[in-house]
Design an enzyme around this catalytic site. Structure first.
Site, PDB file in Angstrom:
ATOM      1  N   HIS A 235       0.813  -1.218   0.000  1.00 45.19           N
ATOM      2  CA  HIS A 235       0.000   0.000   0.000  1.00 45.19           C
ATOM      3  C   HIS A 235       0.844   1.265   0.000  1.00 45.19           C
ATOM      4  O   HIS A 235       0.333   2.335  -0.339  1.00 45.19           O
ATOM      5  CB  HIS A 235      -0.943   0.015   1.209  1.00 45.19           C
ATOM      6  CG  HIS A 235      -2.055  -0.968   1.097  1.00 45.19           C
ATOM      7  ND1 HIS A 235      -1.913  -2.288   1.436  1.00 45.19           N
ATOM      8  CD2 HIS A 235      -3.332  -0.829   0.647  1.00 45.19           C
ATOM      9  CE1 HIS A 235      -3.056  -2.931   1.217  1.00 45.19           C
ATOM     10  NE2 HIS A 235      -3.926  -2.073   0.730  1.00 45.19           N
ATOM     11  N   GLY A 236       2.076   1.164   0.391  1.00 45.27           N
ATOM     12  CA  GLY A 236       2.904   2.366   0.366  1.00 45.27           C
ATOM     13  C   GLY A 236       4.182   2.178   1.155  1.00 45.27           C
ATOM     14  O   GLY A 236       4.307   1.262   1.965  1.00 45.27           O
TER      15      GLY A 236
END
Lengths: 394, 489
Positions: B330-331
């Site tokens: 997700h990051g």
């Protein structure tokens, strides 16, 4: 089933598109901010909120030069400036316009028009910009300055403009009061402002005004701190960081346009604040004086490199010493504008590499020599409730 | 270009739709597909044309590698021979290298420099939109080509499969096996009004979810996470629940719109949501939330790691690793890793609990699961651990307001403390209504996938969702565009 589905697709499209198209079409025709065309069936008038009005002026009116300041330049007459600097000027100064906001306007302007002259006020926002501040309502109007005219309709989609549209109102509240672009957002005719000029008594008498309260609060706070030796102190590292970010800010949002538009002549003016403002910097909030001096030097340096820019400063002149010339600590009397405009044309007050150091030194001595404590005490007598306000820098 | 933008709704989508079916109607089939692929690249390049080259190179390299891998034997060029395994490693290195550079380089450098004590300058790499999605899509393609010798696809179909604009930026994560036959199927080339009607329904609902619901919760969540200095018990709960519903309505709104837009072109994207907040266990939640990501992680990470075939402790380790990496997907932030590990740990605990034969009553199970998910989202959203812990402390009554002192009837007043908002009943009502909707109603895409489309061929639903669309389009035009949360991933 396909035929039935086709019918319902059509029903859906009609239900959704007809109202939307009608609303967009009506606003496109009404267009109170002249974002799409000059007004139909009514004379051109302009909204004084230049953040939303400037886009329409840029798109639909003829000019080749602009005054893009803040309230400091809102009284500048476009015609007067045009005579002195040769150009067809409009004044689209934005009240309290930060550099990043004006950069948005400039970026848009240079895409659409060939501009000969830009007169620009170098307000002290480089000390404390609002760029990136999440609560600043920048997203509510910045889209007016992109390439996409479709989204401009958003500015009208609110209760206020829908009400205006419903009656096709030509009322000034809806379509703007100002009939021309000479100085559409001038405050020089407002008695509420004018009655604050004339000296300490006038300031005291107007101490209920929020701008006055801000000024008085700053002065009293600074005066008391200087008197007790509790001025704000900063480390060298803090000063260095703030100076660096101020210079980066000026380069990004101001100098960038000078470099990108070599055919355009830029007149940058440091506003002639009252000596009180400078004294607060030099005596109380010293970090601001370092940032200010660094920006002065930096711009004088850039002016020596870039032939299409001039920088003007009037901080060393006696005019700033007398608070009678000011309606608060930053706004000089509109009568002074003629002198400043004449200076732009003649080159008086032009800062260069040769004179910037002496200018800074002279201004510094005047700032340090000002009796901030005495002024603060005088204001204590007239505006005691205002103490503690105005801690923010304007 | 955002789905919730005027230019998408009124210009891009109608032009692409009409152009595509006009070309098909006039038997320009290849041109129609090329038109759709080029339009998708235009859609992608709208933000930053510089990254077009990235996606084009990624497609070309993966397509070429996929073709090579589809052949049974290794290739030989001049004196070099290369096995399929080596080709796969090359492809995965290329894909993960791109993803690693653009998404994780600064994160790695920043952490390494902290570790060794040197101040290393990070570069100003801008994360290309959708890179996580188109990379995963193509990794799956390469692995399947290697394992199964996937049949060779036509290049335009392949390019369209990767770039097809409804899914390009934020999924669902597609599998070539479910998409390529649809692009190749000639019966999909004509306008189908049942699909168009279904697509419009989903798009309307999705747009409403995003613009009206999610963006409202976003204001409250942002106020709590970004602006508030002190959060009491009620404010902390209002903040976390606001984000929980913002994320759900944002992502499910996006997914509805993506599926709806794809349906206009007779393409059925895989279902991505199945009422996740109704889940009774954490395992159940992951069967319902972002289902295509769960599928990818299971098939291409958990199972290759050994899955549950290598003993209990290894199974648990595999679960933890899968979720930690799923979080990192997700990051580039430790907060996403923490969130992933929290979910992984919950999955392990759930397995142990189930093995012991314990079962909670349904209501208790739902409450427990929902609250865990809500708590974990705090770590997902917060910018750092301190901010997350501050909110968690507030939720536990250990912060500004003590749990024991709080009284339920002061709820609306307490919510006034949400910085920047004098909202009170609105927040509380919004949360309650959102909760009721996610628990009591079916997901909008279930109407399309699990029920017959005839259900939409009636006056009431058509007028109803036209009104939803009208409201949402008005809001879209009237307010600044907010990006979808998953565009950041």
């Amino acid at each position: 089933m396909e035929i039935k589905a086709k019918k319902w697709v059509l029903v859906y499209l009609i239900l959704v598109l007809v109202p939307i198209i009608m609303l967009i079409g009506a606003f496109w025709a009404y267009d109170p901010l002249q974002l799409y065309h000059k007004p139909w069936g009514r004379p051109a008038t302009f909204n004084t909120n230049m953040r939303i009005q400037a886009a329409g002026i840029i798109r639909n009116h003829d000019f080749d030069s602009i005054i893009l300041g803040t309230s400091i330049m809102e009284n500048y007459s476009s015609k007067e400036v045009g005579k002195r600097l040769s150009g067809n000027f409009v004044n689209i100064s934005i009240s309290a316009g930060d550099y990043f906001e004006r950069a948005r306007v400039l970026g848009f302007l240079f895409k659409i028009k060939n501009i000969r002259n830009v007169v620009y006020s170098l307000d002290s926002v480089y000390m404390n910009t609002r760029a990136g501040y999440s609560l600043f309502p920048y997203p509510t109007y910045e889209y007016l300055y992109d390439n996409n005219q479709l989204n401009d309709i958003r500015v009208y989609l609110n209760h206020f403009y829908i009400k205006c549209l419903s009656t096709w109102s030509a009322d000034g509240d809806c379509v703007g009061f100002t009939p021309d672009l000479n100085r559409p957002n001038a405050w020089s005719g407002d008695n509420e402002n004018l009655r604050r000029f004339g000296g300490l008594d006038k300031w005291c008498a107007a101490s209920g005004n929020y701008l006055m309260q801000d000024s008085i609060g700053k002065i009293r706070q600074a005066g008391q701190a200087v008197a007790t030796g509790s001025v704000l102190r900063f480390t060298e590292e803090q000063v260095g960081q703030r100076v660096a970010s101020a210079l980066t800010y000026v380069d990004k949002y101001v100098i960038h346009f000078v470099k990108a538009n070599p055919e355009t002549r830029f007149y940058f003016v440091f506003p002639p604040y009252s000596r009180v403002q400078y004294a607060i910097w030099y005596q109380y909030r010293t970090i601001n004086s370092f940032i200010h001096a660094a920006v002065l030097r930096h711009l004088a340096m850039e002016a020596s490199r870039l032939p299409n820019m001039q920088v003007f400063g009037f901080e060393n002149e006696a005019y700033s010493d007398d608070i009678a010339n000011y309606m608060d600590i930053v706004h000089a009397h509109p009568d002074h504008d003629a002198y400043l405009l004449a200076s732009l044309a003649s080159g008086r007050g032009c800062l260069t590499l040769a004179n910037v150091e002496s200018y800074i030194e002279e201004s510094k001595q005047k700032g340090l020599g000002y009796d901030l404590v005495g002024l603060g005490k005088k204001l204590d007598q007239c505006a005691r409730p205002a103490l503690g306000q105005g801690d923010r820098h304007g | 270009m955002l789905f919730n933008s005027i230019e998408f709704i009124f210009v891009f989508l109608p032009v692409v739709f009409l152009g595509y079916f006009w070309l098909n109607k006039n038997e320009y089939i290849v041109a129609g597909k090329a038109w759709l692929a080029l339009a998708s690249l235009f859609f992608y390049g709208w933000w930053n044309p510089d990254y077009l080259i990235l996606i084009v190179v990624s497609i070309l390299v993966n397509y070429w590698l996929g073709r090579q891998l589809s052949r049974k034997h290794g290739r030989r060029w001049h004196r070099f021979s290369i096995s399929n395994q080596q080709l796969l490693v090359l492809g995965l290195t290329f894909d993960l290298g791109l993803l690693g550079y653009f998404k994780y380089f600064n994160f790695l450098v920043g952490n390494l420099s902290k570790l060794v004590g040197f101040n290393v300058e990070t570069s100003s790499i801008v994360l290309p939109l959708g890179i996580s999605f188109f990379t995963f899509t193509q990794i799956a393609y390469l692995v399947d080509c290697y394992k199964e010798g996937t049949k060779e696809y036509n290049f335009i179909n392949y390019a369209l499969f990767v770039t097809f604009f409804p899914h390009l930026i934020a999924g669902p994560i597609l599998h070539h096996k479910e998409m390529m036959p649809q692009f190749a199927d000639r019966s999909n080339l004509a306008r189908r009004y049942t699909n168009i009607l279904s697509g419009l329904f989903l798009f309307s609902v999705g747009l409403f979810k995003k613009v009206v619901v999610a963006d409202s919760f976003a204001r409250w969540a942002d106020a709590g996470f970004d602006q508030a200095t002190v959060l009491g018990f009620y404010e902390a709960w209002a903040t976390s629940l606001s984000y929980t519903f913002q994320l759900y309505y944002d992502f499910s709104g996006y997914t509805d719109m993506a599926i709806g837009v794809a349906l206009l072109f007779n393409i059925r994207l895989p279902i991505n949501f199945d009422s996740p907040y109704k889940a009774l266990t954490i395992q159940d939640f992951w069967r319902r939330w972002h289902m295509t990501l769960s599928r990818f992680l299971k098939n291409y990470l958990y199972i290759p790691l050994g899955g549950n075939k290598l003993g209990i402790s290894r199974t648990y380790l595999n679960i933890l690793v899968t979720f930690a990496l799923g979080g990192l997907w997700h990051g580039a932030s430790w907060m996403f890793v923490i969130w992933g590990v929290l979910h992984g740990a919950a999955m392990v605990l759930h397995r142990i609990w189930a093995k012991l034969g314990y079962r909670l009553p349904r209501v208790m199970a739902w409450l427990f699961t929902f609250n865990f998910i809500n708590l974990a989202w705090v770590f997902f959203r917060a910018t750092d651990l301190d901010s997350a812990l501050a909110i968690v402390k507030g939720m536990l009554g250990l912060g500004h307001t003590h749990l024991a002192d709080s009284k339920p009837f002061v709820l609306p007043d307490a919510l006034v403390l949400l910085s920047g908002y004098s909202v009170d009943y609105v927040v509380a009502t919004g949360i309650l209504v959102a909760l009721c909707c996610v628990v009591a109603f079916r997901n909008s895409n279930q109407f399309i996938y699990f029920e017959k489309p005839e259900i939409l061929l009636k006056r009431t639903p058509v007028i109803g969702y036209a009104m939803l669309a009208l409201t949402a389009i008005y809001m879209t035009m009237a307010t600044p565009y907010n990006k979808f949360i998953y565009f950041n991933f």
